[in-house]
Write an enzyme that holds these catalytic residues in place. Structure first.
Site, PDB file in Angstrom:
ATOM      1  N   GLY A   1       0.808  -1.231   0.112  1.00  0.00           N
ATOM      2  CA  GLY A   1       0.063   0.088  -0.074  1.00  0.00           C
ATOM      3  C   GLY A   1       0.784   1.378  -0.007  1.00  0.00           C
ATOM      4  O   GLY A   1       0.302   2.307  -0.007  1.00  0.00           O
TER       5      GLY A   1
ATOM      6  N   GLU B   1       4.564  -5.934   1.385  1.00  0.00           N
ATOM      7  CA  GLU B   1       4.133  -6.345   0.018  1.00  0.00           C
ATOM      8  C   GLU B   1       3.949  -5.147  -0.970  1.00  0.00           C
ATOM      9  O   GLU B   1       2.889  -4.985  -1.264  1.00  0.00           O
ATOM     10  CB  GLU B   1       2.666  -7.207   0.003  1.00  0.00           C
ATOM     11  CG  GLU B   1       2.843  -8.523   1.062  1.00  0.00           C
ATOM     12  CD  GLU B   1       1.422  -8.570   1.513  1.00  0.00           C
ATOM     13  OE1 GLU B   1       0.555  -8.271   1.144  1.00  0.00           O
ATOM     14  OE2 GLU B   1       1.581  -9.815   2.061  1.00  0.00           O
TER      15      GLU B   1
ATOM     16  N   ARG C   1       2.600  -1.097  -5.898  1.00  0.00           N
ATOM     17  CA  ARG C   1       2.546   0.150  -6.591  1.00  0.00           C
ATOM     18  C   ARG C   1       3.952   1.018  -6.372  1.00  0.00           C
ATOM     19  O   ARG C   1       4.419   1.377  -7.548  1.00  0.00           O
ATOM     20  CB  ARG C   1       1.584   1.103  -6.073  1.00  0.00           C
ATOM     21  CG  ARG C   1       1.469   2.483  -6.715  1.00  0.00           C
ATOM     22  CD  ARG C   1       0.641   3.544  -5.751  1.00  0.00           C
ATOM     23  NE  ARG C   1      -0.789   2.769  -5.448  1.00  0.00           N
ATOM     24  CZ  ARG C   1      -1.554   2.486  -6.354  1.00  0.00           C
ATOM     25  NH1 ARG C   1      -1.716   2.981  -7.421  1.00  0.00           N
ATOM     26  NH2 ARG C   1      -2.693   1.691  -5.740  1.00  0.00           N
TER      27      ARG C   1
ATOM     28  N   CYS D   1     -15.816   4.085 -26.832  1.00  0.00           N
ATOM     29  CA  CYS D   1     -17.129   4.697 -26.998  1.00  0.00           C
ATOM     30  C   CYS D   1     -17.845   4.763 -25.623  1.00  0.00           C
ATOM     31  O   CYS D   1     -18.714   4.097 -25.446  1.00  0.00           O
ATOM     32  CB  CYS D   1     -17.860   3.967 -28.202  1.00  0.00           C
ATOM     33  SG  CYS D   1     -18.028   4.459 -29.701  1.00  0.00           S
ATOM     34  N   GLU D   2     -17.483   5.608 -24.911  1.00  0.00           N
ATOM     35  CA  GLU D   2     -17.966   5.964 -23.582  1.00  0.00           C
ATOM     36  C   GLU D   2     -17.512   7.135 -23.051  1.00  0.00           C
ATOM     37  O   GLU D   2     -16.543   7.688 -23.175  1.00  0.00           O
ATOM     38  CB  GLU D   2     -17.547   4.711 -22.596  1.00  0.00           C
ATOM     39  CG  GLU D   2     -17.880   3.252 -22.909  1.00  0.00           C
ATOM     40  CD  GLU D   2     -18.003   2.463 -21.654  1.00  0.00           C
ATOM     41  OE1 GLU D   2     -18.296   2.978 -20.484  1.00  0.00           O
ATOM     42  OE2 GLU D   2     -18.072   1.341 -22.011  1.00  0.00           O
TER      43      GLU D   2
ATOM     44  N   TYR E   1      -0.730  -1.071 -12.211  1.00  0.00           N
ATOM     45  CA  TYR E   1      -2.193  -1.139 -12.684  1.00  0.00           C
ATOM     46  C   TYR E   1      -2.412  -0.399 -13.708  1.00  0.00           C
ATOM     47  O   TYR E   1      -3.352   0.221 -13.939  1.00  0.00           O
ATOM     48  CB  TYR E   1      -3.068  -0.916 -11.256  1.00  0.00           C
ATOM     49  CG  TYR E   1      -2.564  -1.203 -10.034  1.00  0.00           C
ATOM     50  CD1 TYR E   1      -2.825  -2.686  -9.710  1.00  0.00           C
ATOM     51  CD2 TYR E   1      -1.812  -0.505  -8.959  1.00  0.00           C
ATOM     52  CE1 TYR E   1      -2.550  -3.326  -8.648  1.00  0.00           C
ATOM     53  CE2 TYR E   1      -1.648  -1.086  -7.978  1.00  0.00           C
ATOM     54  CZ  TYR E   1      -1.953  -2.546  -7.756  1.00  0.00           C
ATOM     55  OH  TYR E   1      -1.337  -3.163  -6.442  1.00  0.00           O
TER      56      TYR E   1
HETATM   57  C1  LIG Z   1      -2.932  -5.467  -4.116  1.00  0.00           C
HETATM   58  C2  LIG Z   1      -2.009  -6.046  -3.003  1.00  0.00           C
HETATM   59  C3  LIG Z   1      -0.735  -5.425  -2.591  1.00  0.00           C
HETATM   60  C4  LIG Z   1       0.030  -4.350  -3.212  1.00  0.00           C
HETATM   61  O1  LIG Z   1      -0.504  -3.253  -3.088  1.00  0.00           O
HETATM   62  P1  LIG Z   1       0.029  -1.829  -3.463  1.00  0.00           P
HETATM   63  O2  LIG Z   1      -0.699  -0.736  -3.075  1.00  0.00           O
HETATM   64  O3  LIG Z   1       0.361  -1.989  -4.991  1.00  0.00           O
HETATM   65  O4  LIG Z   1       1.453  -1.810  -2.831  1.00  0.00           O
HETATM   66  C5  LIG Z   1      -0.255  -6.433  -1.209  1.00  0.00           C
HETATM   67  N1  LIG Z   1      -0.740  -7.350  -0.781  1.00  0.00           N
HETATM   68  C6  LIG Z   1      -1.849  -7.604  -1.377  1.00  0.00           C
HETATM   69  C7  LIG Z   1      -2.584  -8.992  -0.522  1.00  0.00           C
HETATM   70  C8  LIG Z   1      -2.497  -7.181  -2.392  1.00  0.00           C
HETATM   71  O5  LIG Z   1      -3.694  -7.514  -2.768  1.00  0.00           O
END
Ligand SMILES: *Cc1c(COP(=O)(O)O)cnc(C)c1O
Length: 417
Positions: free
Chosen positions: A228, A271, A274, A345-346, A374
């Site tokens: 995140g 994890e 982004r 087309c939107e 993404y």
């Molecule tokens: C999508 C996701 C992430 C990564 O999120 P980011 O915002 O891209 O860092 C990490 N862990 C899980 C379980 C996710 O689904």
């Protein structure tokens, strides 16, 4: 007027947007290897606790060539589907470097990981039972919902009281009963509170909560705080970066406190998706029409939401840089209210709404920045459009094709005729 991000970073190396589009077609995703490697290294040095692991979240961008670079940088990876596992294997990740975080997985999907010896995380009681029945005596991780969420849009807040994700802490006695019933060893707990935080506080608070939950289990090999980590999408307004130093220090403090208190030293992991890939990519498109609307100038491009869906789906902001038909940056002239739209087309097909941009003409090239996360991974063939090619500007500044554009044959290849 601030400089353009692509100029400040020498993003295009030895080439420029015009040459790239001539060679590979428009639209086009362009990646910069140096920036990608730099982001991997920043995440790896987030905390100083020695048993620390960064698992790249593959869904942000699963291009196999980028995965190879991420693997070279020493990151592990999260997968959320067998398809992602296949790509990670192709990029050279070993089973022990992959963490399968499931959500409502079928038994076949779980078997896919179990056969390979990949650690699986489940996120409900019913899925824990399913896992236990498929792999009795095995190892498993569970995803906890710590009751705290955060994120840039309702759609990406993935913990708290309003989401489908994770096991609530009240269910821990039930978890323990099932672990016993199937003789499972709980080796990890993980969480992911949401995507794109710029303020460290909710992440740190959720980490503390997870650590208090960890005290219920005595065989944990790893504790995973989730992803995140946000990036500044509004660079042209001078938006600050996430303060990694402050965040890292806070995490180090709570990890140090917890491990010394309990005398156990599991691996800690994060994890990021982004943060690793967003800023190493820009999306190039071409201007085909300019139309004066009542309140804004419409600039019509080939950047439909089939190519980059974030603005249409999440109302996300991406900075736009203007280059002329010769590939030179345009920053002069009278700036005007401009809305950049695609060719789908939107009427929701808007990539940048009401921006102050220099005068744009047909044939100009638009550069949409921070497009690596993404972006391609959510691109589609809607309107039977071809997904763009992907090009890497390598360490030496040279352009290398890392995925070709779709062809009409690709689109037709899945039919029985
Ligand atoms: C999508 C996701 C992430 C990564 O999120 P980011 O915002 O891209 O860092 C990490 N862990 C899980 C379980 C996710 O689904």
């Amino acid at each position: 007027m601030r400089g353009y991000y692509t100029e400040e970073t020498n993003f295009f190396g030895n080439t420029n947007p015009k040459q790239l589009l001539e060679k590979y077609g428009s639209p086009l995703y362009v990646y910069n290897e140096n920036i990608l490697r730099q982001r991997c290294r920043e995440m790896k040095s987030l905390i100083s606790y020695p048993r620390f692991r960064v698992c790249y979240s593959t869904k942000a961008n699963s291009n196999v060539h980028l995965l190879k670079i991420i693997h070279q940088e020493g990151l592990h990876a999260d997968a959320i589907s067998p398809g992602e596992i296949v790509f990670l294997e192709k990029a050279g990740f070993k089973p022990q470097e992959i963490f399968f975080i499931t959500n409502n997985a079928s038994s076949q999907e779980m078997e896919f990981a179990i056969e390979r010896g990949i650690t699986v995380s489940v996120d409900s009681i019913s899925q824990l039972k399913l896992y236990g029945s498929l792999n009795p005596g095995g190892k498993v991780a569970i995803r906890i919902n710590p009751g705290i969420g955060a994120g840039h849009s309702e759609k990406v807040i993935t913990a708290g009281n309003n989401t489908k994700f994770g096991i609530y802490p009240e269910l821990i006695p039930e978890v323990k009963r099932i672990l016993k019933e199937y003789d499972l060893k709980l080796v990890g707990i993980n969480q992911h509170i949401g995507s794109l935080f710029m303020d460290p506080t909710p992440y740190v608070e959720a980490a503390k909560t997870l650590l208090s939950i960890a005290e219920n289990f005595n065989e944990l090999e790893f504790i995973d705080f989730g992803g995140g980590f946000g990036i500044p999408y509004r660079k042209q307004e001078g938006q600050d970066r996430l303060d990694l130093k402050a965040l890292g220090q806070k995490l180090d403090e709570i990890i140090h406190g917890w491990t010394t208190k309990h005398g156990i030293y599991p691996t800690f992991q994060i994890e990021p998706g982004r943060y690793i890939v967003a800023e190493c990519s820009v999306l190039l498109g071409t201007v085909y029409a300019v139309k004066q609307g009542y309140n804004t100038t419409y600039v019509g491009t080939d950047l439909g939401f089939n190519v980059l869906i974030r603005p249409a789906m999440y109302n996300s902001h991406h900075d736009v840089e203007v280059y002329d038909e010769n590939g030179h940056p345009v920053k002069s002239g009278e700036y005007q209210d401009t809305t950049v739209v695609g060719n789908i087309c939107e009427s929701g097909d808007i990539i940048a709404k009401n921006r102050l941009l220099p005068p744009i003409r047909e044939g100009y090239i638009l550069v949409v920045t921070d497009a690596g996360a993404y972006g391609y991974s959510m691109a589609s063939n809607y309107n039977n459009r071809l997904r763009p090619a992907e090009v890497l500007i390598d360490k030496n500044g040279n352009d290398v094709l890392i995925r070709r554009r779709d062809t009409f044959e690709d689109l037709l290849s899945t039919f029985n005729f």
